[in-house]
Design a protein around this motif. Structure first.
Motif, PDB file in Angstrom:
ATOM      1  N   TRP A  64      -6.099 -12.796  -0.366  1.00 47.20           N
ATOM      2  CA  TRP A  64      -4.765 -13.095  -0.873  1.00 47.20           C
ATOM      3  C   TRP A  64      -4.575 -14.584  -1.081  1.00 47.20           C
ATOM      4  CZ3 TRP A  64      -0.969  -9.200   1.828  1.00 47.20           C
ATOM      5  CH2 TRP A  64      -0.790  -8.093   0.973  1.00 47.20           C
ATOM      6  N   SER A 109     -10.547 -11.621  -3.674  1.00 43.63           N
ATOM      7  CA  SER A 109      -9.210 -12.181  -3.852  1.00 43.63           C
ATOM      8  C   SER A 109      -8.992 -13.390  -2.948  1.00 43.63           C
ATOM      9  CB  SER A 109      -8.140 -11.127  -3.543  1.00 43.63           C
ATOM     10  OG  SER A 109      -8.177 -10.751  -2.179  1.00 43.63           O
ATOM     11  N   VAL A 132       0.852  -1.191   0.000  1.00 45.77           N
ATOM     12  CA  VAL A 132       0.000   0.000   0.000  1.00 45.77           C
ATOM     13  C   VAL A 132       0.887   1.240   0.000  1.00 45.77           C
ATOM     14  CG1 VAL A 132      -1.611   1.382   1.380  1.00 45.77           C
ATOM     15  CG2 VAL A 132      -1.982  -1.077   1.139  1.00 45.77           C
ATOM     16  N   GLN A 169      -8.285  -1.039 -11.700  1.00 49.58           N
ATOM     17  CA  GLN A 169      -9.027  -0.426 -10.600  1.00 49.58           C
ATOM     18  C   GLN A 169     -10.056   0.568 -11.133  1.00 49.58           C
ATOM     19  OE1 GLN A 169      -9.261  -0.575  -7.320  1.00 49.58           O
ATOM     20  NE2 GLN A 169      -7.655  -2.037  -6.793  1.00 49.58           N
ATOM     21  N   GLN A 206      -3.198   1.860 -13.022  1.00 49.35           N
ATOM     22  CA  GLN A 206      -4.442   1.892 -12.239  1.00 49.35           C
ATOM     23  C   GLN A 206      -5.633   1.489 -13.100  1.00 49.35           C
ATOM     24  OE1 GLN A 206      -3.326   2.014  -8.863  1.00 49.35           O
ATOM     25  NE2 GLN A 206      -5.201   3.206  -8.678  1.00 49.35           N
ATOM     26  N   ARG A 226      -8.640  -6.928  -5.529  1.00 47.66           N
ATOM     27  CA  ARG A 226      -7.337  -6.314  -5.744  1.00 47.66           C
ATOM     28  C   ARG A 226      -6.924  -6.546  -7.190  1.00 47.66           C
ATOM     29  NH1 ARG A 226      -4.782  -4.290  -1.571  1.00 47.66           N
ATOM     30  NH2 ARG A 226      -2.761  -4.397  -2.607  1.00 47.66           N
ATOM     31  N   THR A 227      -6.028  -5.704  -7.668  1.00 50.82           N
ATOM     32  CA  THR A 227      -5.608  -5.815  -9.059  1.00 50.82           C
ATOM     33  C   THR A 227      -4.097  -5.938  -9.139  1.00 50.82           C
ATOM     34  OG1 THR A 227      -5.461  -3.401  -9.281  1.00 50.82           O
ATOM     35  CG2 THR A 227      -7.554  -4.449  -9.863  1.00 50.82           C
ATOM     36  N   HIS A 252     -15.081  -6.671  -2.943  1.00 48.61           N
ATOM     37  CA  HIS A 252     -13.741  -6.242  -2.575  1.00 48.61           C
ATOM     38  C   HIS A 252     -12.761  -7.014  -3.445  1.00 48.61           C
ATOM     39  CE1 HIS A 252      -9.980  -6.168  -0.241  1.00 48.61           C
ATOM     40  NE2 HIS A 252     -10.428  -5.046   0.279  1.00 48.61           N
ATOM     41  N   LYS A 275     -17.418  -2.091  -6.392  1.00 47.89           N
ATOM     42  CA  LYS A 275     -17.080  -2.099  -4.970  1.00 47.89           C
ATOM     43  C   LYS A 275     -18.294  -1.807  -4.095  1.00 47.89           C
ATOM     44  CE  LYS A 275     -12.206  -0.779  -5.374  1.00 47.89           C
ATOM     45  NZ  LYS A 275     -11.162   0.215  -4.983  1.00 47.89           N
TER      46      LYS A 275
END
Length: 800
Positions: free
Chosen positions: A334, A331, A288, A747, A744, A767-768, A765, A754
């Motif tokens: 993770w 995701s 992040v 996203q 980006q 992630r990319t 939710h 979202k």
């Protein structure tokens, strides 16, 4: 007469269900709002006086000027004895403030899911209808573990809602044990117990012990006087009971309980409101850029999680009555989730091992969870079947890969390193593929192509050589193998994008080994290897390191499996066979941290490639997403490179929590659940949908939980460069950016998903990886949920 009434009610309720819009009860929503205080009432046992005490709570709330809703989700007894009728009978003095309802009053109500959806809808209806302070009490039936009609323990069946709990303790003989056991059962499943209510039975005096016991656990205990005994005379019975409630309304213990519940509710909301700023002040997040985290809404506050969903605090921006909103974990947290969050079987396995062992050190020791896990992994039913003989335990995928590299480099040096000085050994490299990623520890990073420097640090020094791999995807509705620009001469296959019959055909390695493309791969790899041998100064390669089939963090790159198979054949073909078990050419490492243990619908990629590694690494889904644990599997010939009479020759590598019993016990349970799911009718049906042939056709290793028609459709969108899915994984590469991981683009294109489109749906939710959007389900995500995900993704990409 009673049977006829029950039948009439059944018809009414079933008609009501059918008359609702299909998505009115699309999702169970964990509700939290400032004005509505909800508690679910569980009993430590049957016949502990739940309804008597709940009625006291209802009356006390009404006496404070609150609106009160009493809900009995399921009632199976005679109407005259129904709990909601009891509340109605004694709540007449506050009739304008009290409403009571029973959702299902018959012997065979719908599934647990339907019951929960109706409860959730009932709460939402309460929130929409009033802005006044309202107390809601939801009473369960029987004890904590009394089964629902479907057979599920109540404590599990209501878990998706996760309302705060008031536990009614048992004041009779044996009640201390049953109350504490019920409390611990609730905690094991993630409930928050706000208070315990019980009667002051002066014969057993359980309340005295329970008050002291729970005071040490910061749980409020309210002990109230016993009600009068039930009388045969209905009028007299009502009078004495009504007088009992009149006295309770002036009892400070009940007042204190109400004050405590209010305080807990306000405290919970305050905690959630304050968490974003508190987190921004003291947490350093992984992956992040904190410069982008400017406002509280930039922080995802997860109140709890269950199944495939987070319960996310949205109070800073919510337009709905609830401060919590469900968000699909796109995701799989993770890539770790196997059966969804907070699965009770895995939680109990963890508690079982924690209670028996805690953690015990492992060098030259053993314990049953670790031994059983090791035996399972190298058994005929495990990923090490037919090749692995040893299991080395570590903490996570990155450290397990460090172990694998140490094993491979030692094996290489033992066989070929007589002429190598120590400085030369430190410069040994690996052969791999561009786009590979094996973790964030320094050694694991050194085994990856430096590329654009995203996953690097100041000490990182890439050691080895990495080939550009051919890839597999769907483009414009067609299955395509794409050859890299650096592939060299492609004759007789001059085109860069090769259209093939189907995706399942790509994974039929035996059927492709004698094709022209296979020969082209072989020539190209041999040509590269000759150039490396002639290079000055030479690069000395000591291991082949691969992420089989899919390279995850590098961008969800689906590699042509035929290329990986040919690469291993070429590397091993450089040396004659020394024995059935001995490694040849270079030690081959399979990094199956991401792809293994059914993430791609396969226990291991080894059978698909049709060739066995010398070392393989597993983590992620190994423990079902509960605790970190990783294993490195090795063949006998690798193990023997460390075997001698000198301790200095041993694999001197370890972690304080090596083979921790909690992780091993959870892994054993997780693997058992996977084995059962792999042969389930659900998975069999999904495999068949990808086969595109009759049920009698041989199964293909390539299948996905994502619909094949959806994959084809999304690959045709103008915004999409390519798409691919396998097992639980969906990857979509967007058009229009050459920035790769730093982009980006993904996203931006999917920002709209979202947020839930309505009160009855959920956010997503995700992630990319730069210009690649990926989504991942659990191994048991429902088909309905996946369909809704597909619809939302298509809609967002079509509109962008």
């Amino acid at each position: 007469m009673m049977v006829r009434k029950l039948a009439e009610v059944t018809v009414v309720l079933r008609t009501e269900i059918k008359s609702r819009k299909e998505n009115d009860y699309a999702r169970c929503i964990m509700h939290l709002s400032k004005n509505i205080l909800i508690h679910q009432i569980f009993g430590a046992n049957t016949d502990v006086g739940k309804t008597v005490l709940v009625t006291a709570l209802v009356l006390a709330s009404a006496s404070r000027g609150r609106h009160v809703r009493y809900l009995k989700p399921v009632s199976t007894g005679p109407i005259r004895d129904a709990d909601d009728e009891f509340v109605k009978r004694f709540g007449k003095r506050f009739h304008s403030r009290i409403q009571q309802k029973c959702l299902f009053r018959f012997k065979e109500p719908p599934t647990d899911e339907i019951v929960n959806k109706f409860v959730s809808a009932y709460i939402n209806d309460c929130a929409r209808r009033t802005a006044d302070k309202t107390d809601v009490y939801i009473e369960t039936a029987g004890g904590v573990h009394s089964p629902s009609i479907s057979g599920t323990s109540q404590v599990d069946s209501y878990r998706p809602l996760r309302f705060p709990v008031i536990l009614v303790g048992d004041s009779k003989l044996g009640g201390i044990s049953s109350t504490i056991s019920a409390y611990e059962s609730l905690l094991l499943r993630g409930y928050s117990v706000d208070a315990i209510m019980t009667f002051q039975d002066d014969y057993y005096r359980n309340w005295e012990y329970l008050s002291e016991y729970f005071a040490e656990r910061d749980v409020h205990v309210a002990s109230l006087p016993l009600p009068p005994p039930k009388l045969d005379n209905a009028h007299l019975n009502f009078t004495t009971t009504d007088s009992y409630y009149s006295r309770l309304l002036h009892d400070e213990r009940l007042t204190n309980l109400n004050d405590h519940l209010d305080k807990r509710h306000a405290g919970r909301i305050h905690e959630l409101q304050s968490m974003p700023d508190r987190s921004r002040n003291c947490i350093w997040w992984p992956f992040v850029q904190h410069g982008f985290v400017k406002d509280p809404e930039d922080v995802t506050v997860i109140d709890s999680a269950h199944g495939d969903f987070f319960s996310v605090y949205t109070g800073h921006s919510s337009k709905t009555s609830s401060l919590l909103s469900p968000s699909f974990d796109g995701s799989a947290s993770w890539w770790t989730q196997a059966f969804g969050h907070a699965h009770s079987s895995l939680a109990i396995a963890a508690a079982r091992a924690a209670g028996r062992y805690g953690h015990v050190m492992f060098p030259q020791a053993t314990h049953l969870p670790a031994l059983k896990l090791a035996e399972k992994l190298v058994s005929p039913n495990g990923p090490g079947s037919g090749w692995a003989s040893r299991v080395f335990f570590s903490d996570d995928g990155s450290t397990a890969m460090e172990v694998a590299l140490k094993m491979a480099l030692r094996a290489y040096c033992t066989r070929y390193g007589a002429d190598l000085k120590q400085a030369d050994k430190q410069q040994l490299g690996v052969l791999g593929l561009k786009g590979s990623y094996h973790g964030d520890t320094i050694g694991a990073m050194d085994a990856c192509y430096a590329g654009d420097g995203v996953y690097t640090c100041e000490w990182h020094s890439a050691k080895g050589f990495w080939l550009d791999p051919p890839t597999v995807s769907m483009r414009d509705g067609k299955a395509i193998i794409t050859l890299p620009d650096s592939f060299g001469i492609r004759e007789p296959l001059w085109q860069k994008h090769i259209v093939v019959d189907s995706l399942p055909w790509v994974y039929d390695i035996p059927g492709r080994l004698d094709t022209e493309l296979a020969e082209s791969y072989r020539r190209s790899i041999n040509q590269i290897m000759r150039k490396l041998d002639a290079q000055q100064p030479p690069i000395r390669l000591a291991a082949l390191v691969l992420e089989p089939l899919v390279m995850g963090a590098g961008g969800m790159i689906f590699v042509d499996p035929l290329f990986q198979r040919i690469l291993i054949d070429v590397v091993r073909g450089a040396e004659p066979r020394r024995g059935d078990d001995a490694w040849r050419g270079l030690p081959v490492i399979f990094d199956e941290v991401f792809v293994g243990l059914y993430r791609l619908g396969l226990q291991s990629c080894i059978p698909t490639l049709g060739i066995k590694p010398d070392i393989a690494v597993y983590a992620k889904t190994l423990t079902g997403g509960v605790v970190p644990l990783a294993v490195t599997l090795a063949s006998s010939s690798i193990f023997e490179a460390f075997l001698s009479e000198s301790k200095a020759d041993a694999l001197l590598h370890g972690h304080s929590y090596t083979a921790h019993a909690v992780g091993c016990e959870v892994a054993n349970k997780s693997l058992a659940m996977m084995d059962k799911l792999a042969v389930s009718d659900t998975w069999t049906g999904m495999r068949r949908s990808w086969r595109g042939q009759s049920a009698s056709a041989p199964p293909s290793p390539m299948w996905s939980m994502w619909n094949p028609e959806f994959l084809t459709e999304v690959s045709r969108l103008q915004t999409v460069n390519s798409a691919m899915s396998m097992g639980t994984v969906l990857a979509i590469k967007l058009r229009g950016s050459g920035e790769g991981y730093r982009s980006q683009l993904a996203q931006d294109h999917l920002q709209s998903i979202k947020v839930p489109p309505d009160d009855e749906s959920f956010g997503i939710h995700f992630r990319t990886l730069g210009d690649v959007a990926y989504f991942m389900t659990s191994l048991n995500t429902s088909r309905d949920t996946i369909k809704e995900l597909e619809t939302r993704i298509l809609s967002a990409l079509s509109a962008s």
